[in-house]
Design an enzyme around this catalytic site. Sequence first.
Site, short mmCIF file in Angstrom:
data_model
loop_
_atom_site.label_atom_id
_atom_site.label_comp_id
_atom_site.label_asym_id
_atom_site.label_seq_id
_atom_site.Cartn_x
_atom_site.Cartn_y
_atom_site.Cartn_z
N CYS A 7 0.84 -1.20 0.00
CA CYS A 7 0.00 0.00 0.00
C CYS A 7 0.88 1.25 0.00
O CYS A 7 1.97 1.26 0.56
CB CYS A 7 -0.91 0.00 1.23
SG CYS A 7 -2.06 1.42 1.25
N ASP A 61 0.39 3.83 1.66
CA ASP A 61 0.31 4.46 2.99
C ASP A 61 1.71 4.79 3.53
O ASP A 61 2.60 3.92 3.54
CB ASP A 61 -0.42 3.50 3.95
CG ASP A 61 -0.83 4.17 5.24
OD1 ASP A 61 0.06 4.76 5.91
OD2 ASP A 61 -2.02 4.11 5.59
N ARG A 72 2.80 5.05 6.33
CA ARG A 72 3.20 4.33 7.54
C ARG A 72 3.69 2.92 7.25
O ARG A 72 4.00 2.18 8.18
CB ARG A 72 2.02 4.28 8.52
CG ARG A 72 1.56 5.67 8.97
CD ARG A 72 0.19 5.62 9.61
NE ARG A 72 -0.83 5.19 8.66
CZ ARG A 72 -2.12 5.03 8.98
NH1 ARG A 72 -2.52 5.23 10.21
NH2 ARG A 72 -2.99 4.65 8.05
N HIS A 96 -2.15 -3.88 5.04
CA HIS A 96 -1.99 -3.48 6.45
C HIS A 96 -3.36 -3.27 7.07
O HIS A 96 -4.31 -2.87 6.39
CB HIS A 96 -1.13 -2.22 6.57
CG HIS A 96 -1.74 -1.00 5.96
ND1 HIS A 96 -2.36 -0.02 6.71
CD2 HIS A 96 -1.84 -0.60 4.67
CE1 HIS A 96 -2.81 0.93 5.90
NE2 HIS A 96 -2.51 0.60 4.65
N CYS A 107 -6.39 -0.14 6.75
CA CYS A 107 -6.08 0.51 5.47
C CYS A 107 -7.20 1.47 5.06
O CYS A 107 -8.37 1.08 4.98
CB CYS A 107 -5.88 -0.55 4.39
SG CYS A 107 -5.46 0.14 2.78
CO CO Z 1 -3.50 1.26 2.97
#
Ligand code: CO
Length: 214
Positions: free
Chosen positions: A42, A44, A46, A98, A101
């Site tokens: 992803c 993301d 993080r 994750h 998400c």
């Molecule tokens: Co995500």
Amino acid sequence: MRILKHLFDNNRAWSRRIRERDPEFFETLSRQQAPDYLWIGCSDSRVPANEIVDLLPGELFVHRNVANVVVPTDMNCMSVLQYAVEVLKVKHIMVVGHYGCGGVRSALQHRQLGLIDNWLRHIKDVYRLHERELREIEDFDELTDRMCELNVIHQAQQVCHSTIVQNAWARGQPLTVHGWIYSLQNGHLYDLDVCFSCPEDVEPIYRTTSGPTP
Ligand code: CO
């Protein structure tokens, strides 16, 4: 003064730290890359691929998009996959989702967000495939987390449905596809215990061959 000077300062300090450990590091790496792994994860912020598995530059080939979706008509993802498998000859592909998400969460809701709705619609398809199980989950966070797991499994299967992976197996090239999930809460990766390494691991309807019809 440079714009975003602190990022360039960080970069020089990072480069210095690496060269302190291995003075030849960048020179050696600049000649070629030979990663064993393709990470599909992803976008993301993080979930930074290399940091999570503590691998150095050169060790991980990476493709990231919102909610780690693998679509056969996505030329970007398919090109990464083809290059990783056929040129770099990676041995493992990990689809890494994750928990929590945002892309998966949005796909479970009904509010339009713009262009991205078209992308997230692929995740609604995953919901529909598992609707019976998912309808039993009342808590929305719990539902999101289960969907995050199912999405990883589905996207790992999508990787295996590609002609790229199936042709690699037909050539006898060792290649395993894994489904993993990452917890933002504790920084741990978990193996979802799905693992595909031969055509028999793929549902029959998706099996294809480039040779003569058997
Ligand atoms: Co995500």
